[in-house]
Scaffold this motif. Structure first.
Motif, PDB file in Angstrom:
ATOM      1  N   PRO A  73      67.376  17.623  16.013  1.00 26.31           N
ATOM      2  CA  PRO A  73      66.902  16.349  15.479  1.00 26.31           C
ATOM      3  C   PRO A  73      65.407  16.137  15.773  1.00 26.31           C
ATOM      4  O   PRO A  73      64.914  16.518  16.829  1.00 26.31           O
ATOM      5  CB  PRO A  73      67.752  15.315  16.224  1.00 26.31           C
ATOM      6  N   ASN A  74      64.721  15.550  14.808  1.00 28.42           N
ATOM      7  CA  ASN A  74      63.293  15.228  14.911  1.00 28.42           C
ATOM      8  C   ASN A  74      62.407  16.453  15.100  1.00 28.42           C
ATOM      9  O   ASN A  74      61.348  16.365  15.719  1.00 28.42           O
ATOM     10  CB  ASN A  74      63.034  14.229  16.040  1.00 28.42           C
ATOM     11  N   LEU A  75      62.807  17.604  14.567  1.00 29.05           N
ATOM     12  CA  LEU A  75      62.043  18.834  14.724  1.00 29.05           C
ATOM     13  C   LEU A  75      61.923  19.542  13.385  1.00 29.05           C
ATOM     14  O   LEU A  75      62.876  19.575  12.609  1.00 29.05           O
ATOM     15  CB  LEU A  75      62.739  19.757  15.731  1.00 29.05           C
ATOM     16  N   ALA A  76      60.757  20.113  13.097  1.00 32.26           N
ATOM     17  CA  ALA A  76      60.539  20.900  11.884  1.00 32.26           C
ATOM     18  C   ALA A  76      59.474  21.956  12.175  1.00 32.26           C
ATOM     19  O   ALA A  76      58.652  21.791  13.076  1.00 32.26           O
ATOM     20  CB  ALA A  76      60.101  20.006  10.739  1.00 32.26           C
ATOM     21  N   TYR A  77      59.504  23.035  11.407  1.00 34.82           N
ATOM     22  CA  TYR A  77      58.551  24.126  11.562  1.00 34.82           C
ATOM     23  C   TYR A  77      57.784  24.306  10.265  1.00 34.82           C
ATOM     24  O   TYR A  77      58.364  24.233   9.175  1.00 34.82           O
ATOM     25  CB  TYR A  77      59.276  25.436  11.893  1.00 34.82           C
ATOM     26  N   PHE A  78      56.462  24.581  10.369  1.00 37.71           N
ATOM     27  CA  PHE A  78      55.617  24.772   9.202  1.00 37.71           C
ATOM     28  C   PHE A  78      54.623  25.895   9.469  1.00 37.71           C
ATOM     29  O   PHE A  78      54.129  26.029  10.585  1.00 37.71           O
ATOM     30  CB  PHE A  78      54.813  23.505   8.893  1.00 37.71           C
ATOM     31  N   PHE A  79      54.312  26.677   8.415  1.00 35.04           N
ATOM     32  CA  PHE A  79      53.192  27.609   8.461  1.00 35.04           C
ATOM     33  C   PHE A  79      51.982  26.893   7.876  1.00 35.04           C
ATOM     34  O   PHE A  79      52.104  26.159   6.889  1.00 35.04           O
ATOM     35  CB  PHE A  79      53.448  28.836   7.582  1.00 35.04           C
ATOM     36  N   THR A  80      50.816  27.127   8.463  1.00 28.65           N
ATOM     37  CA  THR A  80      49.581  26.594   7.897  1.00 28.65           C
ATOM     38  C   THR A  80      48.417  27.461   8.349  1.00 28.65           C
ATOM     39  O   THR A  80      48.532  28.217   9.312  1.00 28.65           O
ATOM     40  CB  THR A  80      49.370  25.116   8.303  1.00 28.65           C
ATOM     41  N   GLN A  81      47.288  27.352   7.644  1.00 27.17           N
ATOM     42  CA  GLN A  81      46.099  28.105   8.029  1.00 27.17           C
ATOM     43  C   GLN A  81      45.542  27.579   9.348  1.00 27.17           C
ATOM     44  O   GLN A  81      45.622  26.387   9.628  1.00 27.17           O
ATOM     45  CB  GLN A  81      45.027  27.991   6.950  1.00 27.17           C
ATOM     46  N   VAL A  82      44.941  28.460  10.108  1.00 29.07           N
ATOM     47  CA  VAL A  82      44.302  28.086  11.363  1.00 29.07           C
ATOM     48  C   VAL A  82      43.109  27.183  11.058  1.00 29.07           C
ATOM     49  O   VAL A  82      42.362  27.429  10.116  1.00 29.07           O
ATOM     50  CB  VAL A  82      43.830  29.346  12.126  1.00 29.07           C
ATOM     51  N   VAL A  83      42.944  26.145  11.848  1.00 27.92           N
ATOM     52  CA  VAL A  83      41.821  25.219  11.703  1.00 27.92           C
ATOM     53  C   VAL A  83      40.985  25.308  12.972  1.00 27.92           C
ATOM     54  O   VAL A  83      41.521  25.193  14.069  1.00 27.92           O
ATOM     55  CB  VAL A  83      42.328  23.769  11.501  1.00 27.92           C
ATOM     56  N   GLN A  84      39.692  25.503  12.790  1.00 28.93           N
ATOM     57  CA  GLN A  84      38.771  25.517  13.930  1.00 28.93           C
ATOM     58  C   GLN A  84      38.202  24.118  14.108  1.00 28.93           C
ATOM     59  O   GLN A  84      37.979  23.409  13.137  1.00 28.93           O
ATOM     60  CB  GLN A  84      37.645  26.519  13.695  1.00 28.93           C
ATOM     61  N   GLY A  85      37.977  23.723  15.329  1.00 31.44           N
ATOM     62  CA  GLY A  85      37.394  22.412  15.596  1.00 31.44           C
ATOM     63  C   GLY A  85      38.430  21.307  15.567  1.00 31.44           C
ATOM     64  O   GLY A  85      39.620  21.529  15.793  1.00 31.44           O
TER      65      GLY A  85
END
Length: 164
Positions: A73-85
């Motif tokens: 519950p209340n958990l999810a996983y996502f792929f995304t590009q790395v963000v600097q800063g």
């Protein structure tokens, strides 16, 4: 402010898990079986982790409730590009680092990646939202000068949840 919509149909695009099973892999498996395979364009063991532009959304816009049938519950996983800063959302909220990098170890005592925790803030107001960012140990993937396209594809895996 106009609310952003996610570009994926999460409810209908998830492979069903058997009754009684939850998507709850150990951190090392998230890195070794999902994140590395994603970076190298290999098939994933499951499509339980979705690609999104994570920082386009405030955490309350993420469809975490739609993951309840197969995640904790209340958990999810996502792929995304790395963000600097600074990790700022389009509405101006931001994810603030909470602590330092933690090493993620394999069963045979090798560092396979790193985990960093963040807390979401609206202005100076701290929220109950926490995000864990997982990154691959660069030593696991050959990323020399001849492999610049691979370097540019480095992705991070986000695990977001609310502490409600």
């Amino acid at each position: 402010m106009e609310q952003q919509q996610l570009p994926v149909d999460i409810e209908t695009d998830i492979k069903k898990l058997p009754v009684g099973y939850r998507f709850n892999p150990p951190e090392r498996d998230l890195i070794l079986n999902y994140l590395i395979n994603k970076i190298l364009n290999r098939p994933l063991p499951s499509n339980a982790i979705k690609d999104i532009h994570f920082y386009d959304f405030d955490p309350d816009q993420l469809p975490i409730g739609k993951f309840s049938s197969y995640c904790k519950p209340n958990l999810a996983y996502f792929f995304t590009q790395v963000v600097q800063g600074r990790r700022t959302t389009k509405s101006g909220g931001h994810w603030k680092e909470s602590g330092s990098d933690e090493q993620v170890w394999s069963k045979d005592d090798k560092i396979v990646g790193f985990k960093k925790s963040f807390v979401f803030y609206t202005g100076e107001e701290k929220s109950n939202w926490i995000m864990h960012e997982y990154r691959v140990n660069p030593g696991l993937i050959l990323a020399d000068e001849s492999n610049k396209p691979l370097k540019s594809k480095v992705t991070s895996l986000k695990s977001s949840y609310s502490m409600n």
